[in-house]
Motif scaffolding. Structure first.
Motif, PDB file in Angstrom:
ATOM      1  N   PRO A  63       0.679  -1.111  -0.113  1.00 22.52           N
ATOM      2  CA  PRO A  63       0.045  -0.077   0.175  1.00 22.52           C
ATOM      3  C   PRO A  63       0.769   1.213  -0.095  1.00 22.52           C
ATOM      4  O   PRO A  63       1.774   1.354   0.789  1.00 22.52           O
ATOM      5  CB  PRO A  63      -0.718  -0.133   1.092  1.00 22.52           C
ATOM      6  CG  PRO A  63      -0.749  -1.399   1.705  1.00 22.52           C
ATOM      7  CD  PRO A  63       0.649  -1.986   1.413  1.00 22.52           C
ATOM      8  N   THR A  64       0.516   2.096  -1.026  1.00 22.51           N
ATOM      9  CA  THR A  64       1.468   3.636  -1.103  1.00 22.51           C
ATOM     10  C   THR A  64       0.362   4.621  -1.659  1.00 22.51           C
ATOM     11  O   THR A  64      -0.344   4.234  -2.560  1.00 22.51           O
ATOM     12  CB  THR A  64       2.585   3.356  -1.605  1.00 22.51           C
ATOM     13  OG1 THR A  64       3.137   4.724  -1.862  1.00 22.51           O
ATOM     14  CG2 THR A  64       2.421   2.620  -2.974  1.00 22.51           C
ATOM     15  N   PHE A  96      -6.702   0.922  -6.087  1.00 22.34           N
ATOM     16  CA  PHE A  96      -7.221  -0.327  -5.736  1.00 22.34           C
ATOM     17  C   PHE A  96      -8.761  -0.255  -5.880  1.00 22.34           C
ATOM     18  O   PHE A  96      -9.387   0.854  -5.261  1.00 22.34           O
ATOM     19  CB  PHE A  96      -6.832  -0.585  -4.145  1.00 22.34           C
ATOM     20  CG  PHE A  96      -7.646  -1.710  -3.668  1.00 22.34           C
ATOM     21  CD1 PHE A  96      -9.009  -1.486  -3.086  1.00 22.34           C
ATOM     22  CD2 PHE A  96      -7.348  -2.984  -3.851  1.00 22.34           C
ATOM     23  CE1 PHE A  96      -9.611  -2.682  -2.547  1.00 22.34           C
ATOM     24  CE2 PHE A  96      -8.137  -4.108  -3.480  1.00 22.34           C
ATOM     25  CZ  PHE A  96      -9.070  -3.938  -2.664  1.00 22.34           C
ATOM     26  N   THR A  97      -9.404  -0.866  -6.789  1.00 22.97           N
ATOM     27  CA  THR A  97     -10.697  -0.714  -7.083  1.00 22.97           C
ATOM     28  C   THR A  97     -11.370  -1.999  -6.762  1.00 22.97           C
ATOM     29  O   THR A  97     -10.978  -3.077  -6.243  1.00 22.97           O
ATOM     30  CB  THR A  97     -10.994  -0.438  -8.406  1.00 22.97           C
ATOM     31  OG1 THR A  97     -10.385  -1.435  -9.160  1.00 22.97           O
ATOM     32  CG2 THR A  97     -10.136   0.841  -8.977  1.00 22.97           C
ATOM     33  N   GLU A 137       2.064  -2.239  -6.160  1.00 24.54           N
ATOM     34  CA  GLU A 137       1.800  -0.982  -5.453  1.00 24.54           C
ATOM     35  C   GLU A 137       0.599  -0.213  -5.504  1.00 24.54           C
ATOM     36  O   GLU A 137       0.284   0.205  -6.567  1.00 24.54           O
ATOM     37  CB  GLU A 137       3.144  -0.209  -5.777  1.00 24.54           C
ATOM     38  CG  GLU A 137       4.383  -0.731  -5.468  1.00 24.54           C
ATOM     39  CD  GLU A 137       5.563   0.148  -6.037  1.00 24.54           C
ATOM     40  OE1 GLU A 137       5.949  -0.066  -7.176  1.00 24.54           O
ATOM     41  OE2 GLU A 137       6.323   0.945  -5.308  1.00 24.54           O
ATOM     42  N   VAL A 138      -0.228  -0.319  -4.714  1.00 25.97           N
ATOM     43  CA  VAL A 138      -1.532   0.226  -4.816  1.00 25.97           C
ATOM     44  C   VAL A 138      -1.998   1.325  -3.559  1.00 25.97           C
ATOM     45  O   VAL A 138      -1.421   1.260  -2.444  1.00 25.97           O
ATOM     46  CB  VAL A 138      -2.622  -0.917  -4.562  1.00 25.97           C
ATOM     47  CG1 VAL A 138      -2.411  -1.867  -5.812  1.00 25.97           C
ATOM     48  CG2 VAL A 138      -2.427  -1.793  -3.386  1.00 25.97           C
ATOM     49  N   SER A 139      -2.920   2.108  -4.131  1.00 28.35           N
ATOM     50  CA  SER A 139      -3.366   3.215  -3.368  1.00 28.35           C
ATOM     51  C   SER A 139      -4.901   2.918  -2.926  1.00 28.35           C
ATOM     52  O   SER A 139      -5.581   2.549  -4.104  1.00 28.35           O
ATOM     53  CB  SER A 139      -3.234   4.488  -3.931  1.00 28.35           C
ATOM     54  OG  SER A 139      -4.048   5.550  -3.249  1.00 28.35           O
ATOM     55  N   ILE A 140      -5.384   3.249  -1.798  1.00 26.58           N
ATOM     56  CA  ILE A 140      -6.918   2.895  -1.654  1.00 26.58           C
ATOM     57  C   ILE A 140      -7.529   4.512  -1.710  1.00 26.58           C
ATOM     58  O   ILE A 140      -8.761   4.572  -1.450  1.00 26.58           O
ATOM     59  CB  ILE A 140      -7.269   2.746  -0.168  1.00 26.58           C
ATOM     60  CG1 ILE A 140      -6.529   3.571   0.783  1.00 26.58           C
ATOM     61  CG2 ILE A 140      -6.815   1.006   0.021  1.00 26.58           C
ATOM     62  CD1 ILE A 140      -7.400   2.951   2.219  1.00 26.58           C
ATOM     63  N   GLY A 141      -6.774   5.437  -2.223  1.00 30.44           N
ATOM     64  CA  GLY A 141      -7.396   6.601  -2.355  1.00 30.44           C
ATOM     65  C   GLY A 141      -6.584   7.862  -2.349  1.00 30.44           C
ATOM     66  O   GLY A 141      -5.308   7.594  -2.100  1.00 30.44           O
TER      67      GLY A 141
END
Ligand SMILES: Oc1ccccc1-c1ccno1
Length: 243
Positions: free
Chosen positions: A86-87, A93-94, A134-138
């Motif tokens: 997570p970053t 991230f969907t 490497e994913v972002s939640i928002g």
């Protein structure tokens, strides 16, 4: 599915053992293991971070510690794993990501803090042909990746077969058909002078389905026109277009 989480705050992940997710673990649908990153430090201070090369604020998490931690955790199980970092600088991230990850035998989450994890940790994993996302939640900044892991694990695990009491719930989620979910109502029929829309009490299932679809289209157009624009050509039928 096996899920491993590496973090300096194992207690942050305690909610994963509650409620729906806790029941999924109890039912053997998910194996969860949380690991304290400091277990792989070798100095008396158990240091996990250091000053950034090139200067600048904050600290960066050390590659040696992360490299040893990931190698050790990956070796705990022979199942192929997708590493997730997570970053705020990650790809979004969907729901589609969550759906795709339900096909993974194992997810290993690396929770960064401070200014993040030395990039060489990801680069080393990738050059060893390990899948790394490497994913972002928002579009906002958190203090660490743990909260993002709670979000992603819940979004994925709820989609696993046998987790939700009624699998249809996942099919009718917001985003499952590319649209936001419309409004929902339950008893009483009138509450503080506000009545439930009559069509929902009509018993006419075709009319109810049309009304719900129209409300979903309306809400999506109002709140997330980007989702509407992204729908595939054949996603809307003539009745939708007439709306
Ligand atoms: O802001 C963050 C800090 C650390 C790890 C993840 C994040 C983040 C922000 C949005 N999605 O992930």
């Amino acid at each position: 599915m096996r899920i491993d989480v590496i973090t300096i705050f194992p207690g942050y992940l305690a909610p994963l053992r509650e409620a729906l997710l806790g029941r999924a673990i109890g039912a053997g649908l998910v194996d969860l293991a949380v690991h304290d990153l400091r277990s792989w430090t070798r100095d008396v201070h158990q240091a996990v971070d250091d000053s950034p090369y090139g200067g600048g604020p904050g600290m960066v998490m050390r590659p040696q510690v992360w490299g040893e931690a990931l190698d050790a955790v990956l070796a705990l199980d022979e199942r192929p794993a997708r590493i997730v970092v997570p970053t705020p600088a990650g790809r979004p991230f969907t729901q589609a990501t969550a759906q795709a990850w339900t096909g993974e035998e194992r997810l290993v989450f690396a929770c960064g803090r401070y200014e993040g994890i030395d990039q060489r940790v990801v680069d080393d994993a990738r050059r060893r042909d390990l899948p790394v996302d490497e994913v972002s939640i928002g579009d906002y900044v958190l203090v660490g990746g743990e909260v993002a892991v709670l979000v992603m694990v819940e979004a994925v695990v709820r989609l696993l077969p046998g987790v939700l009491g009624n699998p249809a719930s996942a099919q009718q989620d917001s985003f499952s058909d590319g649209l936001l979910e419309g409004p929902a109502y339950t008893r009483p029929e009138v509450w503080r002078g506000l009545a439930v829309p009559e069509v929902l009490r009509s018993g006419n299932h075709a009319k109810i389905a049309r009304w719900r679809r129209d409300r979903a289209l309306e809400r999506t157009a109002q709140r997330r026109p980007d989702l509407l624009a992204a729908l595939p050509e054949d996603a809307l039928d003539d009745a939708d277009r007439a709306f």
